[in-house]
Motif scaffolding. Structure first.
Motif, PDB file in Angstrom:
ATOM      1  N   MET A 203      28.653  43.248  36.448  1.00 36.90           N
ATOM      2  CA  MET A 203      29.467  43.779  37.070  1.00 36.90           C
ATOM      3  C   MET A 203      29.426  45.211  37.142  1.00 36.90           C
ATOM      4  O   MET A 203      28.739  45.875  36.367  1.00 36.90           O
ATOM      5  CB  MET A 203      31.033  43.440  37.203  1.00 36.90           C
ATOM      6  CG  MET A 203      31.190  41.756  36.864  1.00 36.90           C
ATOM      7  SD  MET A 203      30.711  40.969  38.582  1.00 36.90           S
ATOM      8  CE  MET A 203      31.910  41.246  39.694  1.00 36.90           C
TER       9      MET A 203
ATOM     10  N   HIS B 237      32.102  48.969  38.116  1.00 38.08           N
ATOM     11  CA  HIS B 237      33.221  49.442  38.588  1.00 38.08           C
ATOM     12  C   HIS B 237      33.268  49.924  40.115  1.00 38.08           C
ATOM     13  O   HIS B 237      32.552  50.981  40.386  1.00 38.08           O
ATOM     14  CB  HIS B 237      33.498  50.627  37.517  1.00 38.08           C
ATOM     15  CG  HIS B 237      33.936  50.082  36.248  1.00 38.08           C
ATOM     16  ND1 HIS B 237      34.763  49.503  35.944  1.00 38.08           N
ATOM     17  CD2 HIS B 237      33.105  50.137  35.390  1.00 38.08           C
ATOM     18  CE1 HIS B 237      34.858  49.357  34.643  1.00 38.08           C
ATOM     19  NE2 HIS B 237      33.780  49.715  34.077  1.00 38.08           N
TER      20      HIS B 237
ATOM     21  N   HIS C  14      38.472  52.779  42.644  1.00 41.22           N
ATOM     22  CA  HIS C  14      39.683  52.317  42.627  1.00 41.22           C
ATOM     23  C   HIS C  14      40.370  53.428  43.613  1.00 41.22           C
ATOM     24  O   HIS C  14      40.410  54.748  43.232  1.00 41.22           O
ATOM     25  CB  HIS C  14      40.608  52.470  41.306  1.00 41.22           C
ATOM     26  CG  HIS C  14      41.849  51.816  41.340  1.00 41.22           C
ATOM     27  ND1 HIS C  14      42.881  52.393  41.991  1.00 41.22           N
ATOM     28  CD2 HIS C  14      42.148  50.590  40.669  1.00 41.22           C
ATOM     29  CE1 HIS C  14      44.112  51.447  41.795  1.00 41.22           C
ATOM     30  NE2 HIS C  14      43.515  50.388  41.123  1.00 41.22           N
TER      31      HIS C  14
ATOM     32  N   GLN D 285      33.465  45.535  41.281  1.00 39.75           N
ATOM     33  CA  GLN D 285      35.001  44.892  40.651  1.00 39.75           C
ATOM     34  C   GLN D 285      35.881  46.054  40.380  1.00 39.75           C
ATOM     35  O   GLN D 285      35.499  46.899  39.957  1.00 39.75           O
ATOM     36  CB  GLN D 285      34.373  44.113  39.563  1.00 39.75           C
ATOM     37  CG  GLN D 285      35.422  43.389  39.072  1.00 39.75           C
ATOM     38  CD  GLN D 285      35.077  42.735  37.716  1.00 39.75           C
ATOM     39  OE1 GLN D 285      34.189  43.290  36.992  1.00 39.75           O
ATOM     40  NE2 GLN D 285      35.406  41.593  37.458  1.00 39.75           N
ATOM     41  N   LEU D 286      37.177  45.569  40.778  1.00 36.78           N
ATOM     42  CA  LEU D 286      38.189  46.572  40.454  1.00 36.78           C
ATOM     43  C   LEU D 286      38.838  45.743  39.240  1.00 36.78           C
ATOM     44  O   LEU D 286      39.028  44.561  38.929  1.00 36.78           O
ATOM     45  CB  LEU D 286      39.205  46.604  41.676  1.00 36.78           C
ATOM     46  CG  LEU D 286      38.908  47.623  42.788  1.00 36.78           C
ATOM     47  CD1 LEU D 286      40.124  47.548  43.543  1.00 36.78           C
ATOM     48  CD2 LEU D 286      38.884  48.899  42.270  1.00 36.78           C
ATOM     49  N   SER D 287      39.312  46.760  38.434  1.00 37.42           N
ATOM     50  CA  SER D 287      40.339  46.013  37.108  1.00 37.42           C
ATOM     51  C   SER D 287      39.503  45.316  36.187  1.00 37.42           C
ATOM     52  O   SER D 287      39.822  44.354  35.766  1.00 37.42           O
ATOM     53  CB  SER D 287      41.431  45.377  37.625  1.00 37.42           C
ATOM     54  OG  SER D 287      42.230  46.108  38.401  1.00 37.42           O
ATOM     55  N   MET D 288      38.298  45.909  36.028  1.00 34.57           N
ATOM     56  CA  MET D 288      37.433  45.078  34.961  1.00 34.57           C
ATOM     57  C   MET D 288      37.930  45.120  33.579  1.00 34.57           C
ATOM     58  O   MET D 288      38.702  45.869  33.140  1.00 34.57           O
ATOM     59  CB  MET D 288      35.929  45.705  34.743  1.00 34.57           C
ATOM     60  CG  MET D 288      34.964  45.051  34.214  1.00 34.57           C
ATOM     61  SD  MET D 288      33.529  45.877  34.059  1.00 34.57           S
ATOM     62  CE  MET D 288      32.995  46.231  35.636  1.00 34.57           C
ATOM     63  N   HIS D 289      37.737  43.693  33.028  1.00 30.41           N
ATOM     64  CA  HIS D 289      38.307  43.351  31.698  1.00 30.41           C
ATOM     65  C   HIS D 289      40.075  43.496  31.867  1.00 30.41           C
ATOM     66  O   HIS D 289      40.598  43.287  30.827  1.00 30.41           O
ATOM     67  CB  HIS D 289      38.183  44.470  30.601  1.00 30.41           C
ATOM     68  CG  HIS D 289      36.640  44.476  30.549  1.00 30.41           C
ATOM     69  ND1 HIS D 289      35.850  43.530  30.157  1.00 30.41           N
ATOM     70  CD2 HIS D 289      35.838  45.687  30.504  1.00 30.41           C
ATOM     71  CE1 HIS D 289      34.433  43.921  30.345  1.00 30.41           C
ATOM     72  NE2 HIS D 289      34.341  45.224  30.468  1.00 30.41           N
ATOM     73  N   SER D 290      40.667  43.165  32.882  1.00 26.92           N
ATOM     74  CA  SER D 290      41.979  42.776  33.092  1.00 26.92           C
ATOM     75  C   SER D 290      42.339  41.529  33.492  1.00 26.92           C
ATOM     76  O   SER D 290      41.243  40.805  33.780  1.00 26.92           O
ATOM     77  CB  SER D 290      42.656  44.088  33.760  1.00 26.92           C
ATOM     78  OG  SER D 290      42.531  43.624  35.435  1.00 26.92           O
TER      79      SER D 290
ATOM     80  N   ARG E 206      43.825  41.034  35.984  1.00 26.81           N
ATOM     81  CA  ARG E 206      43.579  40.760  37.681  1.00 26.81           C
ATOM     82  C   ARG E 206      42.327  41.338  38.272  1.00 26.81           C
ATOM     83  O   ARG E 206      42.472  42.353  39.349  1.00 26.81           O
ATOM     84  CB  ARG E 206      45.035  41.943  38.192  1.00 26.81           C
ATOM     85  CG  ARG E 206      46.299  41.118  37.825  1.00 26.81           C
ATOM     86  CD  ARG E 206      47.374  42.143  38.336  1.00 26.81           C
ATOM     87  NE  ARG E 206      48.654  41.294  38.274  1.00 26.81           N
ATOM     88  CZ  ARG E 206      49.226  41.244  37.232  1.00 26.81           C
ATOM     89  NH1 ARG E 206      49.042  41.898  36.270  1.00 26.81           N
ATOM     90  NH2 ARG E 206      50.559  40.603  37.025  1.00 26.81           N
ATOM     91  N   GLU E 207      41.443  41.092  37.543  1.00 28.14           N
ATOM     92  CA  GLU E 207      39.954  41.407  38.347  1.00 28.14           C
ATOM     93  C   GLU E 207      39.749  40.854  39.591  1.00 28.14           C
ATOM     94  O   GLU E 207      40.288  39.994  39.799  1.00 28.14           O
ATOM     95  CB  GLU E 207      38.781  41.017  37.211  1.00 28.14           C
ATOM     96  CG  GLU E 207      38.588  41.398  35.961  1.00 28.14           C
ATOM     97  CD  GLU E 207      37.549  40.780  35.129  1.00 28.14           C
ATOM     98  OE1 GLU E 207      36.990  41.445  34.074  1.00 28.14           O
ATOM     99  OE2 GLU E 207      37.170  39.631  35.509  1.00 28.14           O
TER     100      GLU E 207
ATOM    101  N   SER F  83      36.980  41.182  43.127  1.00 27.36           N
ATOM    102  CA  SER F  83      35.692  41.457  43.747  1.00 27.36           C
ATOM    103  C   SER F  83      35.629  40.767  45.101  1.00 27.36           C
ATOM    104  O   SER F  83      36.528  39.973  45.228  1.00 27.36           O
ATOM    105  CB  SER F  83      34.501  40.916  42.945  1.00 27.36           C
ATOM    106  OG  SER F  83      34.550  39.693  42.725  1.00 27.36           O
TER     107      SER F  83
END
Length: 141
Positions: free
Chosen positions: A2, A4, A7, A91-96, A98-99, A101
């Motif tokens: 993925m 980033h 944001h 993708q937003l909020s990778m590894h959270s 709340r990811e 895409s």
């Protein structure tokens, strides 16, 4: 992999001309410190095959004053000699927890990967780099 996406609350964390957005296609990831395996040749091959298939593509360059994660791309490329390009859907909020895409980018990814699978060999045979035509990974004579 993925990539980033930019944001909206932290747009300043991206280079001005390299802000991956949802719906605008797969992202080619670059890093001057070789945290990604992408080089000029592999980026061109991936971009060209996508353009020929009518699939959008984006570019991402890590800001030089910020840290960067990595992928297994540099290890695979070094150990196998296979041309490698690090790419991913934005993708937003990778590894959270709340990811998120875009569904459109998943469609773009499938179309782009199909274009690479179907067209790489033919395009690679026509490529000239440093005076050599075709794959640079052939055994030396």
């Amino acid at each position: 992999d993925m990539a980033h996406a930019v944001h909206p609350n932290y747009a300043d964390k991206h280079e001005p001309g390299h802000k991956p957005r949802f719906g605008d296609g797969v992202v080619i990831k670059h890093n001057a410190n070789q945290r990604y395996a992408t080089d000029a040749v592999t980026a061109w091959l991936f971009r060209e095959l996508g353009e020929r298939a009518g699939v959008p593509v984006q570019e991402f360059v890590v800001r030089s004053d910020l840290g960067c994660g990595s992928t297994i791309g540099p290890i695979l490329s070094t150990r196998t000699g296979i041309r490698t390009v690090d790419v991913g859907a934005p993708q937003l909020s990778m590894h959270s927890v709340r990811e998120m895409s875009s569904c459109a980018d998943m469609k773009h990814a499938v179309e782009h990967f199909a274009a690479v699978y179907e067209g790489f060999t033919k395009l690679d045979k026509t490529l000239m780099v440093d005076g050599a035509i075709g794959n640079l990974c052939r055994p030396c004579d």
